[in-house]
Design an enzyme around this catalytic site. Structure first.
Site, PDB file in Angstrom:
ATOM      1  N   HIS A 237       0.846  -1.197   0.000  1.00 11.51           N
ATOM      2  CA  HIS A 237       0.000   0.000   0.000  1.00 11.51           C
ATOM      3  C   HIS A 237       0.878   1.243   0.000  1.00 11.51           C
ATOM      4  CE1 HIS A 237       0.833  -1.250   4.114  1.00 11.51           C
ATOM      5  NE2 HIS A 237       0.917   0.034   4.405  1.00 11.51           N
TER       6      HIS A 237
ATOM      7  N   HIS B 271       0.875   5.204   1.417  1.00 10.49           N
ATOM      8  CA  HIS B 271       0.250   6.203   2.294  1.00 10.49           C
ATOM      9  C   HIS B 271       0.206   7.551   1.561  1.00 10.49           C
ATOM     10  CE1 HIS B 271       0.753   3.914   6.179  1.00 10.49           C
ATOM     11  NE2 HIS B 271       1.652   3.300   5.439  1.00 10.49           N
TER      12      HIS B 271
HETATM   13  P1  AMP Z   1       2.426   0.184   7.177  1.00 10.69           P
HETATM   14  O1  AMP Z   1       3.176   0.503   8.420  1.00 10.69           O
HETATM   15  O2  AMP Z   1       2.950   0.911   5.980  1.00 10.69           O
HETATM   16  O3  AMP Z   1       2.285  -1.324   6.953  1.00 10.69           O
HETATM   17  O4  AMP Z   1       0.985   0.780   7.414  1.00 10.69           O
HETATM   18  C1  AMP Z   1      -0.154   0.029   7.696  1.00 10.69           C
HETATM   19  C2  AMP Z   1      -1.244   0.993   8.023  1.00 10.69           C
HETATM   20  O5  AMP Z   1      -2.491   0.300   8.009  1.00 10.69           O
HETATM   21  C3  AMP Z   1      -1.118   1.649   9.400  1.00 10.69           C
HETATM   22  O6  AMP Z   1      -0.983   3.048   9.254  1.00 10.69           O
HETATM   23  C4  AMP Z   1      -2.420   1.253  10.094  1.00 10.69           C
HETATM   24  O7  AMP Z   1      -2.947   2.302  10.883  1.00 10.69           O
HETATM   25  C5  AMP Z   1      -3.332   0.924   8.932  1.00 10.69           C
HETATM   26  N1  AMP Z   1      -4.424   0.007   9.259  1.00 10.69           N
HETATM   27  C6  AMP Z   1      -4.373  -1.114  10.008  1.00 10.69           C
HETATM   28  N2  AMP Z   1      -5.587  -1.697  10.076  1.00 10.69           N
HETATM   29  C7  AMP Z   1      -6.426  -0.909   9.358  1.00 10.69           C
HETATM   30  C8  AMP Z   1      -7.817  -0.950   9.062  1.00 10.69           C
HETATM   31  N3  AMP Z   1      -8.606  -1.939   9.509  1.00 10.69           N
HETATM   32  N4  AMP Z   1      -8.343   0.046   8.298  1.00 10.69           N
HETATM   33  C9  AMP Z   1      -7.564   1.048   7.842  1.00 10.69           C
HETATM   34  N5  AMP Z   1      -6.246   1.135   8.084  1.00 10.69           N
HETATM   35  C10 AMP Z   1      -5.684   0.184   8.827  1.00 10.69           C
END
Ligand code: AMP
Ligand code: ZN
Length: 142
Positions: free
Chosen positions: A100, A102
């Site tokens: 993903h 951000h």
């Molecule tokens: P990363 O550290 O790049 O893997 O970011 C993962 C992101 O996913 C984090 O910022 C979390 O807050 C977000 N996240 C985790 N669970 C959910 C969810 N159910 N809905 C939306 N975002 C989420």
């Protein structure tokens, strides 16, 4: 994998997501922990863990989606800047192993990096997403 991956579950409608954007290859929904108001994730529908596994079509689709999402953020939220951040691997800060991007609106002096993000409740996320979605619809149909 689709049953156990949080992002697959959101894409498949099993878990709630505050959706901002959808096309054939990618979706975008608000991060449940808002690093800043409007913090959005662009997520390929295809489940792969890291960017180096991502087919070119999906990689291009993430980049294509980023532009109107950023334009909508600029219209609705009027940030001073926007970060695109993409983490691959635990060592790089990845916690959800479905690739993903951000998209994080920034304001002058907000000092967002290094701070714990704020959890946002579902209603706040849904309202914010609806505003961004409406702006995106206007941008895409202009
Ligand atoms: P990363 O550290 O790049 O893997 O970011 C993962 C992101 O996913 C984090 O910022 C979390 O807050 C977000 N996240 C985790 N669970 C959910 C969810 N159910 N809905 C939306 N975002 C989420
Ligand atoms: Zn997944």
């Amino acid at each position: 994998m689709r049953e156990t991956c949080t992002f697959c579950r959101i894409i498949d409608g099993v878990e709630h997501g505050a959706f901002v954007y959808e096309d054939e290859l990618v979706v975008a929904f608000l991060d449940i922990n808002q690093a800043s108001p409007g913090h959005t994730l662009i997520v390929p529908r295809l489940h792969v863990a890291a960017w180096w596994e991502l087919p070119d079509a999906e990689a291009a689709a993430v980049a294509r989606a980023a532009k109107p999402i950023m334009q909508a953020m600029r219209q609705v939220l009027e940030p001073d800047g926007i970060n695109l951040v993409q983490n691959n691997g635990r060592a790089a800060g990845q916690v959800i192993f479905h690739v993903h991007m951000h998209v994080i609106p920034r304001w002058q002096g907000d000092r967002r990096f290094g701070r714990p993000p704020a959890y946002a409740d579902r209603q706040t996320l849904d309202e914010r997403a609806a505003q961004l979605r409406a702006a995106l619809d206007r941008i895409r149909h202009a």
